[in-house]
Design a protein around this motif. Sequence first.
Motif, short mmCIF file in Angstrom:
data_model
loop_
_atom_site.label_atom_id
_atom_site.label_comp_id
_atom_site.label_asym_id
_atom_site.label_seq_id
_atom_site.Cartn_x
_atom_site.Cartn_y
_atom_site.Cartn_z
N LEU A 11 0.85 -1.20 0.00
CA LEU A 11 0.00 0.00 0.00
C LEU A 11 0.89 1.26 0.00
O LEU A 11 1.10 1.88 1.04
N PRO A 12 1.42 1.62 -1.15
CA PRO A 12 2.35 2.76 -1.21
C PRO A 12 1.72 4.10 -0.85
O PRO A 12 2.43 5.08 -0.70
N SER A 13 0.39 4.16 -0.72
CA SER A 13 -0.24 5.42 -0.33
C SER A 13 -0.24 5.61 1.18
O SER A 13 -0.66 6.67 1.66
N ASP A 59 -4.67 3.01 -1.78
CA ASP A 59 -4.54 2.30 -3.03
C ASP A 59 -3.33 1.39 -2.98
O ASP A 59 -2.43 1.57 -2.16
N THR A 60 -3.30 0.42 -3.86
CA THR A 60 -2.16 -0.49 -3.95
C THR A 60 -1.18 0.00 -4.99
O THR A 60 -1.49 0.88 -5.78
N GLY A 61 -0.02 -0.58 -5.02
CA GLY A 61 1.01 -0.18 -5.97
C GLY A 61 1.04 -1.06 -7.19
O GLY A 61 2.11 -1.35 -7.72
N GLU A 62 -0.11 -1.49 -7.66
CA GLU A 62 -0.16 -2.44 -8.75
C GLU A 62 -0.63 -1.81 -10.05
O GLU A 62 -1.09 -2.48 -10.96
N ASN A 63 -0.55 -0.47 -10.13
CA ASN A 63 -1.04 0.22 -11.33
C ASN A 63 0.10 0.87 -12.09
O ASN A 63 0.36 2.05 -11.99
N GLY A 64 0.85 0.11 -12.81
CA GLY A 64 1.88 0.65 -13.71
C GLY A 64 3.01 1.31 -12.96
O GLY A 64 3.67 0.71 -12.13
N GLU A 86 6.66 5.33 -8.73
CA GLU A 86 7.40 6.57 -8.89
C GLU A 86 6.88 7.67 -7.98
O GLU A 86 7.61 8.54 -7.53
N LEU A 87 5.56 7.66 -7.74
CA LEU A 87 4.95 8.70 -6.93
C LEU A 87 4.50 8.18 -5.57
O LEU A 87 3.70 8.81 -4.90
N ALA A 88 5.02 7.02 -5.17
CA ALA A 88 4.53 6.38 -3.96
C ALA A 88 5.25 6.87 -2.70
O ALA A 88 6.32 7.45 -2.77
N TRP A 89 4.61 6.63 -1.57
CA TRP A 89 5.11 6.92 -0.21
C TRP A 89 5.22 8.41 0.04
O TRP A 89 5.07 9.24 -0.84
#
Length: 836
Positions: A746-748, A761-766, A770-773
């Motif tokens: 869950l990078p958000s 949201d999960t980090g499974e969308n392309g 790059e914009l996570a965390w």
Amino acid sequence: MKLLRQIAALLVLFTVSFRFIPEAKACGPETLEPIFVLQNSPDPPFREFTQGKIGIVKPSFGRKTLVIAYRYLNGGVFSEDEQKELVEALKGASPETDSNDAVEAWIKARKLVLKDQTELPEIYQERRYRGYDFFPNCTANAFEVATETLKDRVARFGAEDRNVGEWLKGQDVVFSNCSGGSVMPAAIGAESPGWLRKDRDYQNAAALFYSLKFNEARVRFEKIAQDPESDWQQTADYLVGRTLIRQASLEPNEQTKRSLYEKAEMYLINLLPRTAKYRQATQKFLALTKYRLRPEERVQELAQVLEEQSGNDNVRQDLIDYVWLLDKFENQAQEAEAQRLKLLNPTPQPSPPPPTPTQLEWKRNSELLERGELIQFWVPSVNADGQINYTDSKTFYFKPDASAPEILETVEAAFGRKLTEAESKQLWERHAEALEFRKYRLSPNRKWDGRSDYEGCGYDCGKPRLDLLPPFVRTDELSDWIFTFQTSEEDAFSHAVTKWRQTHSDAWFVAALTKANKASPSLNRLLAQAATVQPDTPIFATVVYNRVRLLTDSGEQAQARQVLDEMIKTKFDMFPVSAQNQFLEQRMDLATSVTEFLKFAAKKPVIFYEYGTGGTIREILQVEKEYMEEQGEENDQQKERVERLSAWDDRVVFDQRVVDVLNWHFPTSALMSAAHDPVLPDYLRERLLFTVWTRALLLKDDAIARQAATEIVEKGQDESGVFRDYLKARSAVEKQDAATYALLKLPSLSPYIVFGIPEVDTGENGDYFELAWWCALSETEYDAQYKEVPKHVAHPPFLAGDLLTAAEKERASIRGLGDAKKLIGNRVSEWAKNRA
């Protein structure tokens, strides 16, 4: 083992993604930005505002908005038709702004005659994102008249009549001139029926008009206007005046321009008694000539009309003209003052160096290109693998009628070799594009591209200075009120109070109250008057807002709180969303406890904003959805996202100020308490738990982290199951692994409340990684002069000192952990190392 495999799988994804994260680290997902208060305009779609639901009137509003507000503040109204026109004016649409409807109706009418035509002429083919090519040279009215005429001729003579077909061919030629060129319809002989000859005369005049050959067009219209047997006599009579107007509007020489407007005005004055069909249009053009020839007189005339006249058929244009004139006179005054100061304090300017031969050649070529005497294009070389080599390209200038052998010889000489087949293809493609661009340069529409009659300040305009304005601008009540209301000068208050006492106008009372501060003379009288204003009056919202502001600043917080509580309890839904949010902001600032603060902290956005588009979430996402459909990329995941995010259109969220207060001054324990406070809606409390868990995890507060995880699971928010895995962990190592997996999954997740829609949201969308965390909280901000200064977030007075100290300590601890990506990367690397 299952958790180990999950971490291993995410480890691969993380490692690959981490390698390509740019050095200037972005962080956090790109979100739909909520806007809570519109500072410069009413809430869209503007319909309620034009109906009189004006909310809190602010000095930052645009002048069109203030004109409308002024009439309502003084008890006036606008008719239903006027309200519709005012909506369009607020949208920035002029009365001649055309939709595609008239063109599409014309295309449909053509099919009555050309039933077998499979492909439309190029002029009628709609360009994606641009509409039709002829706009704006040919307005909607031109196509409406053509449609009516064609239907009439078909009804009288039949769709199969060859003369009707000839008429249609001629009209197609006329419209081809709207986009470019100067082509006349084919000549017809004396054997043609009289109606067609008369129609062709009119078509010829129109073709010249759209080709911008105004003198020739006017002569032909004048001749038709003298022909009592022509169906076009009245139309041509009117078009003589319109031709003069159009010619004047495009004339660069100011003296010639004025002369043309004077001729147009005289013609239109004489036309007015003899025309019934075009009486309204003639009056509008007469207003335009007055705008151009006597702007000082026109601005005062428009002020009177807009201040009190109801049933104005031309209200949209009148409003635009009035505001543009105010802006023009103000800008002229500011420029004159700037010039005066420049003369008083001249700054020596070095003489520019003489132009180089290259610069002179560039200038000469530019002039020739502009006149269409040259075309310009570049030709690249093409590598053996078919790839274009952009570093080896050359630019060429040719006359538009240059022959193909001449062009090829010149290009090959420049390259010093024969062109390959691929390079020849590039050459002729770019040559064709250059010829097309030349057509655009010479097109009548080019005269209109980017053209504006607006003469006001373009940017960085500041607030008006009353002492600089010419006296005639403030002789009418409306203009005086607008300038006074918008300025920040100290004497604006005394002037507003004086005008209020003289006129007993509610608009001037609002101006005085808005300009007042706690030290203002007559404050008690203003507040006493404010207390008598009734809720069903248009001034009520503005008066309450400023009354609360003044009571608060004067130390009367209890009374201010009472006024707001009564209004929010009984009248809140009367107001636009922007006004509601401003009242909630005021009440939040008067809170005496955390619960009271939270009760008024969450607000409903007026609109959302993303990639230059504003609207509801559903409207914004619909644009994305249509684009993906066109690209064949829409999928179930996208549809689910639209439905999930659209739910936030009707929800409340925290604005940036509240987010800052919670992040800076609420320790983890206080955030957990907020997550349990029933004054917040369930969906916000559930989102707070994710922040609490992440912050507690980083601060190694196992008790709060476990409590937050438990409640996330119990509330059904653990769709990915990561928090159940965390709660199942027994040893410290297992707990660390589970926590690392949750952060990866869950990078958000963030230890801070994120401004915007609090989606998990999960980090499974392309390329989401790059914009996570999260990023560290910014320690700086920009002041009014755009200088970076230390950030200061004021804390609510009810927060105890121990809570503020704890929050500051936690913030420093999290900041000390460093960049989120690096922190998580180290955890993943450590996990991999221990299991190598």
